[in-house]
Design a protein around this motif. Structure first.
Motif, PDB file in Angstrom:
ATOM      1  N   VAL A 219     108.573  84.648  27.554  1.00  0.00           N
ATOM      2  CA  VAL A 219     107.738  85.536  26.947  1.00  0.00           C
ATOM      3  C   VAL A 219     107.570  85.209  25.573  1.00  0.00           C
ATOM      4  CG1 VAL A 219     107.267  88.004  26.561  1.00  0.00           C
ATOM      5  CG2 VAL A 219     108.034  87.146  28.835  1.00  0.00           C
ATOM      6  N   VAL A 220     108.901  84.989  25.023  1.00  0.00           N
ATOM      7  CA  VAL A 220     109.132  84.749  23.492  1.00  0.00           C
ATOM      8  C   VAL A 220     108.367  83.621  23.153  1.00  0.00           C
ATOM      9  CG1 VAL A 220     110.843  84.006  21.943  1.00  0.00           C
ATOM     10  CG2 VAL A 220     111.667  85.513  23.382  1.00  0.00           C
ATOM     11  N   LEU A 221     108.330  82.547  23.873  1.00  0.00           N
ATOM     12  CA  LEU A 221     107.399  81.055  23.771  1.00  0.00           C
ATOM     13  C   LEU A 221     106.204  81.214  24.092  1.00  0.00           C
ATOM     14  CD1 LEU A 221     110.514  78.273  24.522  1.00  0.00           C
ATOM     15  CD2 LEU A 221     109.967  79.738  22.206  1.00  0.00           C
ATOM     16  N   GLY A 222     105.588  82.254  24.796  1.00  0.00           N
ATOM     17  CA  GLY A 222     104.346  82.276  25.066  1.00  0.00           C
ATOM     18  C   GLY A 222     103.875  81.479  26.046  1.00  0.00           C
ATOM     19  N   SER A 223     104.973  81.284  27.008  1.00  0.00           N
ATOM     20  CA  SER A 223     104.604  79.989  28.290  1.00  0.00           C
ATOM     21  C   SER A 223     104.982  80.895  29.483  1.00  0.00           C
ATOM     22  CB  SER A 223     105.455  78.887  28.064  1.00  0.00           C
ATOM     23  OG  SER A 223     104.914  77.800  29.003  1.00  0.00           O
ATOM     24  N   THR A 224     105.121  79.750  30.567  1.00  0.00           N
ATOM     25  CA  THR A 224     105.623  80.211  31.715  1.00  0.00           C
ATOM     26  C   THR A 224     107.020  79.884  32.209  1.00  0.00           C
ATOM     27  OG1 THR A 224     104.936  78.288  32.989  1.00  0.00           O
ATOM     28  CG2 THR A 224     103.190  80.011  32.711  1.00  0.00           C
ATOM     29  N   PRO A 225     107.697  80.572  33.062  1.00  0.00           N
ATOM     30  CA  PRO A 225     109.075  80.136  33.435  1.00  0.00           C
ATOM     31  C   PRO A 225     109.390  78.626  33.613  1.00  0.00           C
ATOM     32  CG  PRO A 225     108.515  82.408  34.398  1.00  0.00           C
ATOM     33  CD  PRO A 225     107.286  81.726  33.795  1.00  0.00           C
ATOM     34  N   ASP A 226     108.468  78.389  34.682  1.00  0.00           N
ATOM     35  CA  ASP A 226     108.831  77.168  35.039  1.00  0.00           C
ATOM     36  C   ASP A 226     108.405  75.880  33.711  1.00  0.00           C
ATOM     37  OD1 ASP A 226     109.024  77.729  37.618  1.00  0.00           O
ATOM     38  OD2 ASP A 226     107.041  77.329  38.228  1.00  0.00           O
ATOM     39  N   ALA A 227     107.488  76.155  33.030  1.00  0.00           N
ATOM     40  CA  ALA A 227     107.231  75.197  31.857  1.00  0.00           C
ATOM     41  C   ALA A 227     108.277  75.151  31.170  1.00  0.00           C
ATOM     42  CB  ALA A 227     105.813  75.528  31.412  1.00  0.00           C
ATOM     43  N   VAL A 228     108.798  76.450  30.717  1.00  0.00           N
ATOM     44  CA  VAL A 228     109.971  76.579  29.471  1.00  0.00           C
ATOM     45  C   VAL A 228     111.166  76.037  30.145  1.00  0.00           C
ATOM     46  CG1 VAL A 228     111.237  78.072  28.391  1.00  0.00           C
ATOM     47  CG2 VAL A 228     108.906  78.672  28.515  1.00  0.00           C
ATOM     48  N   LEU A 229     111.512  76.406  31.351  1.00  0.00           N
ATOM     49  CA  LEU A 229     112.902  75.814  31.925  1.00  0.00           C
ATOM     50  C   LEU A 229     112.892  74.290  32.038  1.00  0.00           C
ATOM     51  CD1 LEU A 229     113.662  78.799  34.445  1.00  0.00           C
ATOM     52  CD2 LEU A 229     114.321  78.411  32.077  1.00  0.00           C
ATOM     53  N   GLU A 230     111.727  73.925  32.339  1.00  0.00           N
ATOM     54  CA  GLU A 230     111.727  72.276  32.588  1.00  0.00           C
ATOM     55  C   GLU A 230     111.698  71.534  31.322  1.00  0.00           C
ATOM     56  OE1 GLU A 230     108.568  68.933  34.347  1.00  0.00           O
ATOM     57  OE2 GLU A 230     107.897  70.825  34.313  1.00  0.00           O
ATOM     58  N   LYS A 231     111.431  71.968  30.294  1.00  0.00           N
ATOM     59  CA  LYS A 231     111.611  71.368  28.844  1.00  0.00           C
ATOM     60  C   LYS A 231     112.941  71.643  28.234  1.00  0.00           C
ATOM     61  CE  LYS A 231     106.706  72.166  27.444  1.00  0.00           C
ATOM     62  NZ  LYS A 231     105.966  72.699  26.679  1.00  0.00           N
ATOM     63  N   LEU A 232     113.559  72.845  28.754  1.00  0.00           N
ATOM     64  CA  LEU A 232     114.643  73.056  28.245  1.00  0.00           C
ATOM     65  C   LEU A 232     116.086  72.247  28.994  1.00  0.00           C
ATOM     66  CD1 LEU A 232     114.548  76.866  27.414  1.00  0.00           C
ATOM     67  CD2 LEU A 232     114.763  75.025  25.794  1.00  0.00           C
ATOM     68  N   GLY A 233     115.791  71.834  30.182  1.00  0.00           N
ATOM     69  CA  GLY A 233     116.894  71.265  31.009  1.00  0.00           C
ATOM     70  C   GLY A 233     117.909  72.081  31.261  1.00  0.00           C
ATOM     71  N   LEU A 234     117.626  73.589  31.661  1.00  0.00           N
ATOM     72  CA  LEU A 234     118.720  74.367  31.835  1.00  0.00           C
ATOM     73  C   LEU A 234     119.529  73.875  33.096  1.00  0.00           C
ATOM     74  CD1 LEU A 234     117.499  77.930  31.382  1.00  0.00           C
ATOM     75  CD2 LEU A 234     119.401  76.709  30.377  1.00  0.00           C
ATOM     76  N   ALA A 235     120.725  74.196  33.327  1.00  0.00           N
ATOM     77  CA  ALA A 235     121.653  73.977  34.493  1.00  0.00           C
ATOM     78  C   ALA A 235     120.768  74.633  35.878  1.00  0.00           C
ATOM     79  CB  ALA A 235     122.900  74.800  34.565  1.00  0.00           C
ATOM     80  N   PRO A 236     120.621  73.759  37.009  1.00  0.00           N
ATOM     81  CA  PRO A 236     120.019  73.980  38.159  1.00  0.00           C
ATOM     82  C   PRO A 236     120.255  75.299  38.615  1.00  0.00           C
ATOM     83  CG  PRO A 236     120.914  71.813  38.237  1.00  0.00           C
ATOM     84  CD  PRO A 236     121.437  72.382  36.812  1.00  0.00           C
ATOM     85  N   HIS A 237     121.366  76.053  38.751  1.00  0.00           N
ATOM     86  CA  HIS A 237     121.824  76.973  39.352  1.00  0.00           C
ATOM     87  C   HIS A 237     121.380  78.290  38.336  1.00  0.00           C
ATOM     88  CE1 HIS A 237     125.179  76.635  36.557  1.00  0.00           C
ATOM     89  NE2 HIS A 237     125.761  78.100  36.702  1.00  0.00           N
ATOM     90  N   ILE A 238     121.110  78.136  37.190  1.00  0.00           N
ATOM     91  CA  ILE A 238     120.541  79.012  35.991  1.00  0.00           C
ATOM     92  C   ILE A 238     118.996  79.147  36.371  1.00  0.00           C
ATOM     93  CG2 ILE A 238     120.250  79.689  33.984  1.00  0.00           C
ATOM     94  CD1 ILE A 238     122.934  78.813  32.988  1.00  0.00           C
TER      95      ILE A 238
END
Length: 445
Positions: free
Chosen positions: A358-377
């Motif tokens: 929401v902060v970045l004006g995108s979707t969860p999938d798109a943002v998390l893919e770019k950030l490379g978060l830990a898989p379980h998160i």
């Protein structure tokens, strides 16, 4: 040294900074952050310490609506916004601390040898507080009791928890000062005379054995100012994503190099003395090693919430939601696994990143893919799976005033979650809200 010489020579110790109004800004956002500083002298008239005071602008008086919030801003600005060496030099800083901050992680960002925790007179003492003060003293902090004006059974009961007693000379009865001072000294505590405004009061305090002195007779508080940093949010999000998957120096260093504002804050933190290095660090790699990833993560989280946006953080409903949700999840994780810091940290991260799209004006999938978060998160945020996923669901339901306890007690809930009863969840919600109020609004500039 005479009183006149003390007052005159003292001014040479003070770094006088010009105060000025904020430059014009079409957004209305202030361009500078401010911090008040009043000296505390020893019996020889030398500066022994400074009391750090909240200032919302260049004017030299406080406008405080929330004690915890003001204290959080003072500490964050001293450490990260301006820097401990510039604010304190080689001296200690006295900081007002309320009950909320005493029990928070935030207090551990302060180097104990540089900061004295000044307990507000409004703080009520109970078994939990006494235990907490003992922990902080064992960690190296000195504790000062503020605004003491009379000898009482309540004061005597508090003395074992303190190192310094600040006696208010504007409120104390002159005829009762001798007994008050003698009792405090008998308990082995240091006496500090505050609000000394006349030569007569200073002479009386010296005669009664006070060791430290503070008040308008010596100097009024001075206002320090520093430029407000521009938004650190994008870099902080990437940094937190790396930290969430235990990235090493090889990954952290290049990310930090892309974010000079974050690097400045990190160097100020490490050079503040929190790590007992005895020397300043100029190398980014040295700073990462000295701070450690857990401490960097804590500081980055604080900066993320303090970073300025279009609205003040307290007025931004999205920030309120992200802040209380993250803290709620961290507290719930700690309740479920008291000794598992990694689980609590992951829960906090999950709460932060659950709304970042929401902060970045995108979707969860798109943002998390770019950030490379830990898989379980990622799995917890996208599909609400795993223990973190269930904690996120609980936070969402609790935040909306729903029946989170029923969800925790459901047959398919992870083992142990039934311990999150309605009373426990209610307490966690209140604690999360208190944490938000203490840390969020412009906590760091």
């Amino acid at each position: 040294m005479s009183e006149r010489h003390i007052a005159r020579d003292f001014t040479r110790h003070i770094e006088v900074l010009d105060t000025f109004a904020d430059d014009g800004d079409p957004t209305g956002a202030p361009q500078f952050v401010y911090l008040g500083r009043q000296p505390i002298l020893d019996r020889d008239g030398a500066v022994n310490a400074y009391e750090l005071l909240f200032r919302s602008g260049a004017h030299n008086y406080a406008e405080i609506g929330d004690d915890a919030q003001a204290s959080a801003q003072v500490v964050a600005r001293a450490i990260g916004g301006i820097g401990v060496p510039a604010v304190l030099g080689q001296h200690r800083g006295f900081v007002n601390i309320d009950r909320t901050l005493l029990f928070s992680e935030f207090v551990h960002l302060m180097p104990p040898e540089r900061f004295v925790l000044e307990i507000l007179e409004t703080v009520s003492f109970d078994v939990q507080l006494v235990r907490r003060l003992g922990e902080l003293r064992r960690a190296g902090f000195q504790i000062a009791l503020d605004d003491v004006s009379e000898l009482s059974d309540e004061l005597i009961g508090r003395l074992p928890c303190a190192d310094i007693v600040k006696v208010d000379f504007l409120q104390a009865r002159r005829g009762a000062l001798a007994e008050l001072a003698a009792t405090v000294r008998e308990h082995g505590k240091m006496l500090l005379a505050e609000k000394i405004e006349t030569r007569e009061d200073f002479a009386l305090a010296r005669e009664l054995g006070f060791e430290l002195f503070q008040g308008y007779f010596f100097a009024r508080p001075q206002v320090l100012a520093a430029p407000r940093n521009r938004s650190l949010r994008p870099g902080l999000l990437r940094l937190l994503a790396l930290l969430s998957r235990d990235a090493g120096i090889v990954e952290l260093e290049p990310e930090l190099k892309l974010n000079p504002g974050v690097v400045v804050q990190l160097l100020r933190l490490v050079n503040s003395g929190a790590f007992g290095l005895g020397r300043n660090i100029a190398s980014l790699r040295e700073a990462i090693i000295a701070a450690g990833t857990r401490q960097i993560a804590r500081w980055a989280q604080l900066l993320l919430y303090a970073d300025s946006g279009d609205l003040p953080w307290r007025a931004d409903p999205l920030v309120q939601l992200a802040g209380t949700r993250s803290r709620f999840m961290e507290l719930a994780a700690g309740w479920l696994r008291p000794s598992d810091d990694e689980f609590a940290d992951a829960a906090f991260m999950t709460g932060i990143f659950s709304l970042v799209h929401v902060v970045l004006g995108s979707t969860p999938d798109a943002v998390l893919e770019k950030l490379g978060l830990a898989p379980h998160i990622c799995e917890a945020i996208v599909s609400r799976r795993g223990e973190l996923g269930v904690l996120l669901q609980l936070a969402e339901v609790a935040g909306e005033g729903g029946d989170a306890a029923s969800l925790a007690a459901a047959p398919d809930a992870p083992a142990g979650f039934a311990a999150l009863t309605p009373d426990v969840l209610s307490g966690l919600n209140l604690s999360a809200a208190a944490w938000f109020g203490a840390h969020i609004e412009e906590a760091v500039a």
